[in-house]
Design a protein around this motif. Structure first.
Motif, PDB file in Angstrom:
ATOM      1  N   LEU A  19       0.849  -1.186   0.000  1.00  0.00           N
ATOM      2  CA  LEU A  19       0.000   0.000   0.000  1.00  0.00           C
ATOM      3  C   LEU A  19       0.891   1.245   0.000  1.00  0.00           C
ATOM      4  CD1 LEU A  19      -2.715  -0.957   2.655  1.00  0.00           C
ATOM      5  CD2 LEU A  19      -3.012  -0.810   0.177  1.00  0.00           C
ATOM      6  N   ALA A  20       0.455   2.271  -0.698  1.00  0.00           N
ATOM      7  CA  ALA A  20       1.276   3.481  -0.786  1.00  0.00           C
ATOM      8  C   ALA A  20       0.406   4.718  -0.904  1.00  0.00           C
ATOM      9  CB  ALA A  20       2.219   3.399  -1.983  1.00  0.00           C
ATOM     10  N   LEU A  29       3.338   1.065   3.120  1.00  0.00           N
ATOM     11  CA  LEU A  29       3.001   0.156   4.215  1.00  0.00           C
ATOM     12  C   LEU A  29       3.176  -1.265   3.703  1.00  0.00           C
ATOM     13  CD1 LEU A  29       1.864  -0.301   7.091  1.00  0.00           C
ATOM     14  CD2 LEU A  29      -0.422  -0.306   6.064  1.00  0.00           C
ATOM     15  N   PHE A  30       4.101  -1.996   4.330  1.00  0.00           N
ATOM     16  CA  PHE A  30       4.431  -3.342   3.891  1.00  0.00           C
ATOM     17  C   PHE A  30       3.505  -4.384   4.527  1.00  0.00           C
ATOM     18  CE2 PHE A  30       8.756  -1.202   4.195  1.00  0.00           C
ATOM     19  CZ  PHE A  30       8.632  -0.633   2.943  1.00  0.00           C
ATOM     20  N   ARG A  78      -2.939   2.427   6.961  1.00  0.00           N
ATOM     21  CA  ARG A  78      -3.432   1.383   7.875  1.00  0.00           C
ATOM     22  C   ARG A  78      -4.964   1.322   7.832  1.00  0.00           C
ATOM     23  NH1 ARG A  78       0.876  -0.599  10.384  1.00  0.00           N
ATOM     24  NH2 ARG A  78       2.589   0.782  10.997  1.00  0.00           N
ATOM     25  N   ALA A  79      -5.603   2.486   7.705  1.00  0.00           N
ATOM     26  CA  ALA A  79      -7.061   2.514   7.602  1.00  0.00           C
ATOM     27  C   ALA A  79      -7.515   1.853   6.310  1.00  0.00           C
ATOM     28  CB  ALA A  79      -7.562   3.952   7.677  1.00  0.00           C
ATOM     29  N   GLN A  80      -6.779   2.101   5.220  1.00  0.00           N
ATOM     30  CA  GLN A  80      -7.099   1.454   3.949  1.00  0.00           C
ATOM     31  C   GLN A  80      -6.966  -0.059   4.073  1.00  0.00           C
ATOM     32  OE1 GLN A  80      -8.627   4.132   1.756  1.00  0.00           O
ATOM     33  NE2 GLN A  80      -7.814   2.498   0.507  1.00  0.00           N
ATOM     34  N   SER A  81      -5.885  -0.482   4.722  1.00  0.00           N
ATOM     35  CA  SER A  81      -5.631  -1.906   4.871  1.00  0.00           C
ATOM     36  C   SER A  81      -6.704  -2.588   5.706  1.00  0.00           C
ATOM     37  CB  SER A  81      -4.264  -2.117   5.523  1.00  0.00           C
ATOM     38  OG  SER A  81      -3.975  -3.493   5.686  1.00  0.00           O
ATOM     39  N   ALA A  82      -7.239  -1.838   6.693  1.00  0.00           N
ATOM     40  CA  ALA A  82      -8.272  -2.394   7.566  1.00  0.00           C
ATOM     41  C   ALA A  82      -9.660  -2.309   6.954  1.00  0.00           C
ATOM     42  CB  ALA A  82      -8.254  -1.667   8.909  1.00  0.00           C
ATOM     43  N   THR A 115      -1.888  10.174  -5.001  1.00  0.00           N
ATOM     44  CA  THR A 115      -2.539   8.879  -5.179  1.00  0.00           C
ATOM     45  C   THR A 115      -2.609   8.153  -3.849  1.00  0.00           C
ATOM     46  OG1 THR A 115      -0.432   7.791  -5.748  1.00  0.00           O
ATOM     47  CG2 THR A 115      -1.771   8.642  -7.564  1.00  0.00           C
ATOM     48  N   LEU A 116      -3.700   7.468  -3.633  1.00  0.00           N
ATOM     49  CA  LEU A 116      -3.923   6.686  -2.424  1.00  0.00           C
ATOM     50  C   LEU A 116      -4.234   5.256  -2.826  1.00  0.00           C
ATOM     51  CD1 LEU A 116      -4.374   6.436   0.648  1.00  0.00           C
ATOM     52  CD2 LEU A 116      -6.728   7.204   0.273  1.00  0.00           C
TER      53      LEU A 116
END
Length: 223
Positions: free
Chosen positions: A21-22, A110-111, A180-184, A43-44
């Motif tokens: 994620l970047a 974010l890895f 982290r919010a995107q990942s969750a 970009t998100l």
């Protein structure tokens, strides 16, 4: 996407996943004969979130409500107009007969293992000029040969500790928090809460670019 993969590979992105994620921001400023031209984007998670063309910034992803975004647009336009006026003033004092191109790239990855990496790089005419060392909140010159202009810019930027601390906090905390919010799976709600800081950083980025342009124009290429 290829550029992002190459960048993350250079920064040590993990091999567990092809594309971590970047969140990335890119701003370009071209100064020629006293005139300034701006363009860039943010970009998100690989999706275009903001677009800058001239004095207009557009919210592509609905990260802020229309009324809040209208205020943000006005803030950006006001600042860019102010920036342009400063460049015109500098150009009258120290005319430069060639084009200056500044590029600012910043963001975070974010890895898959939960670790993160943040970065901030400024290039001048296609050559590395300055970078921000996030862990220590310090600016470092990258210009080949220890150029006096880059050294002077580094010294001037380090005179503003609040700016460096705010930038460090954004890259270490806010930027990574968005990912982290995107990942969750809660990215929309969290991104809306963080959007003012995101747009605030856009303004802060141009402020730093403005200082770099001003230094170079006022010195005429030497200190």
């Amino acid at each position: 996407m290829l550029r992002l993969l190459l960048l993350c590979g250079a920064l040590g992105c993990g091999a567990e996943r092809a594309a971590p994620l970047a969140f990335t921001m890119l701003q370009r400023t071209r100064v020629s004969k006293g005139s300034s031209v701006f363009w860039g984007n943010a970009t998100l998670d690989g999706r275009l979130s903001h677009l800058l063309e001239g004095l207009n910034v557009t919210q592509v992803l609905p990260l802020e409500p229309p009324d809040a975004w209208a205020r943000r647009q006005q803030d950006v336009t006001t600042y860019l107009l102010y920036f342009s006026q400063l460049v015109k003033l500098f150009s009258k004092e120290r005319p430069i007969n060639y084009t200056q191109s500044l590029c600012c790239r910043l963001g975070c990855c974010l890895f898959p293992n939960g670790t993160a990496h943040s970065f901030y790089e400024v290039t001048l005419n296609g050559t590395a000029f300055l970078s921000f060392h996030v862990p220590n909140a310090t600016w470092e010159r990258r210009w080949p040969g220890g150029d006096a202009v880059a050294a002077f810019a580094e010294k001037e930027l380090m005179k503003y500790p609040k700016t460096t601390r705010d930038l460090q906090h954004f890259l270490n905390t806010t930027c990574v928090g968005i990912l982290r919010a995107q990942s969750a799976g809660t990215g929309k709600q969290s991104s809306r809460a963080h959007a003012p800081l995101v747009l605030g950083l856009i303004l802060g980025t141009f402020a730093l670019l403005g200082m770099a342009v001003g230094i170079f124009l006022c010195t005429g290429g030497s200190c």
